[in-house]
Design an enzyme around this catalytic site. Structure first.
Site, PDB file in Angstrom:
ATOM      1  N   ALA A 166       2.779  -4.944  -3.069  1.00  0.00           N
ATOM      2  CA  ALA A 166       3.889  -5.105  -4.016  1.00  0.00           C
ATOM      3  C   ALA A 166       4.155  -3.776  -4.718  1.00  0.00           C
ATOM      4  O   ALA A 166       3.218  -3.072  -5.101  1.00  0.00           O
ATOM      5  CB  ALA A 166       3.578  -6.183  -5.044  1.00  0.00           C
ATOM      6  N   GLU A 167       5.428  -3.455  -4.855  1.00  0.00           N
ATOM      7  CA  GLU A 167       5.853  -2.251  -5.570  1.00  0.00           C
ATOM      8  C   GLU A 167       6.435  -2.684  -6.912  1.00  0.00           C
ATOM      9  O   GLU A 167       7.504  -3.294  -6.973  1.00  0.00           O
ATOM     10  CB  GLU A 167       6.900  -1.488  -4.757  1.00  0.00           C
ATOM     11  CG  GLU A 167       6.402  -0.968  -3.407  1.00  0.00           C
ATOM     12  CD  GLU A 167       5.636   0.337  -3.526  1.00  0.00           C
ATOM     13  OE1 GLU A 167       5.572   0.891  -4.641  1.00  0.00           O
ATOM     14  OE2 GLU A 167       5.113   0.809  -2.499  1.00  0.00           O
ATOM     15  N   LEU A 168       5.728  -2.369  -8.000  1.00  0.00           N
ATOM     16  CA  LEU A 168       6.113  -2.832  -9.323  1.00  0.00           C
ATOM     17  C   LEU A 168       7.159  -1.936  -9.971  1.00  0.00           C
ATOM     18  O   LEU A 168       7.050  -0.707  -9.935  1.00  0.00           O
ATOM     19  CB  LEU A 168       4.886  -2.873 -10.242  1.00  0.00           C
ATOM     20  CG  LEU A 168       3.702  -3.749  -9.823  1.00  0.00           C
ATOM     21  CD1 LEU A 168       2.596  -3.654 -10.867  1.00  0.00           C
ATOM     22  CD2 LEU A 168       4.127  -5.188  -9.615  1.00  0.00           C
TER      23      LEU A 168
END
Length: 345
Positions: free
Chosen positions: A313-315
């Site tokens: 996941a890329e926050l």
């Protein structure tokens, strides 16, 4: 006055450290064949409206420009914009160690702190195991700061870990999550580069330092070897690797545009990432088609070697947002992380 001087001295120390690693950012728009060559040698960060953003170490700029002579420079140094973001507010590695030890001491019936390796510079690598006992539970891992400059990922993971522990026996949902799973928390994968506020480890991208099916002997670095040893030992049911930035949630493969050959796994992966993205509206999909082909990622390795349902996941929109944005990004990630944990039961 003292607080102001302390802040400035800490900030100066960070800036001196950052100077050791110079990474340029370029916008690249080339034909697919040339882009494939670039992706094999450099880090493709995100899709842009026109082309892709690529990170290039300063010493490799001439090599890169031979492949992409018309690339547009976006930033001369990706670390140069960190000076005004109150970096000293973020944990350093000593504080990470202290806070992990505090979790283990304050929640003795739930949390156990272990080391799973030592870095080249002599720092211990820590994993905090959350368990209420019992056998035959899904074993789930959440990691952060694979890239040492993605400081927001560590803060978010600490915040959510604290919520889990404090919520046990108080919040029905969090109690059920902890009762039904063994959860392994690694808030910093790349301890040396995290302490230096640098992205790479020994001038290598740590998330391109895993082997993959077409390159089983890919060159690696110390912290990634330790991570591989841990995952091969524990054989996690599912894993979530937190990165920043881009608002994405993705599954293997990254090394090829082809989908995994196991059709059932593809169905599971799609359902998982879509469920995780339902609340925060992150873009969900396969790594190679959502960003670009990325050889040597953790998600590919975990899935390939142990069948782990591995997700990345890329926050948010920044690697180091100003400190006052940390609560909002934690909120943005919360339901996504709880959904990930609940998926495995």
């Amino acid at each position: 006055m003292f607080r102001k001087l302390l802040f400035l001295s800490l900030l100066l120390a960070v800036n001196v450290t950052l100077a050791a690693e110079q990474i340029r950012s370029y916008q690249v728009s080339v034909n697919p064949l040339k882009m494939n060559k670039i992706a094999k040698q450099f880090e493709v960060v995100q899709k842009l409206e026109k082309g892709f953003e690529v990170y290039v170490l300063e010493e490799r700029v001439p090599e890169f420009l031979k492949l992409a002579p018309h690339a547009v420079l976006l930033q001369k140094n990706i670390h140069s914009e960190t000076a005004d973001k109150a970096i000293p507010v973020y944990r350093n590695y000593a504080q990470v160690e202290n806070d992990l030890k505090a979790f283990a001491a304050d929640f003795k019936n739930l949390a156990t702190l272990e080391t799973y390796g030592v870095t080249k510079q002599g720092r211990n690598l820590y994993v905090l195991k959350l368990s209420t006992g019992g056998e035959n539970k899904p074993r789930l891992m959440i990691t952060a700061a694979t890239h040492g400059d993605e400081l927001i990922t560590t803060e978010v993971l600490f915040n959510l870990t604290g919520e889990l522990l404090k919520g046990y026996g108080v919040d029905a949902r969090l109690t059920k999550i902890l009762d039904g799973r063994d959860i392994y928390i690694i808030p910093v994968v790349s301890a040396d580069s995290f302490e230096a506020r640098q992205r790479y480890v020994q001038n290598m991208d740590p998330n391109r330092a895993y082997p993959w099916p077409d390159e089983p002997n890919n060159k690696t670095v110390d912290v990634i070897q330790s991570m591989m040893d841990l995952t091969n030992k524990v054989k996690f049911t599912g894993s979530l690797d937190l990165h920043a930035y881009g608002k994405l949630v993705m599954y293997p493969w990254g090394y090829t545009r082809k989908a995994p050959t196991n059709a059932a796994d593809v169905v599971t992966f799609k359902d998982l990432v879509v469920s995780m993205a339902k609340d925060n509206q992150y873009k969900a999909g396969q790594i190679s088609t959502t960003i670009y082909v990325a050889e040597g990622s953790s998600a590919d390795y975990f899935y390939w070697k142990t069948g782990t349902k591995a997700v990345a996941a890329e926050l948010g929109k920044e690697k180091i947002p100003h400190w006052d944005k940390i609560p909002a990004i934690t909120t943005e990630a919360r339901e996504m992380v709880w959904t990930f944990l609940e998926y495995f039961n």
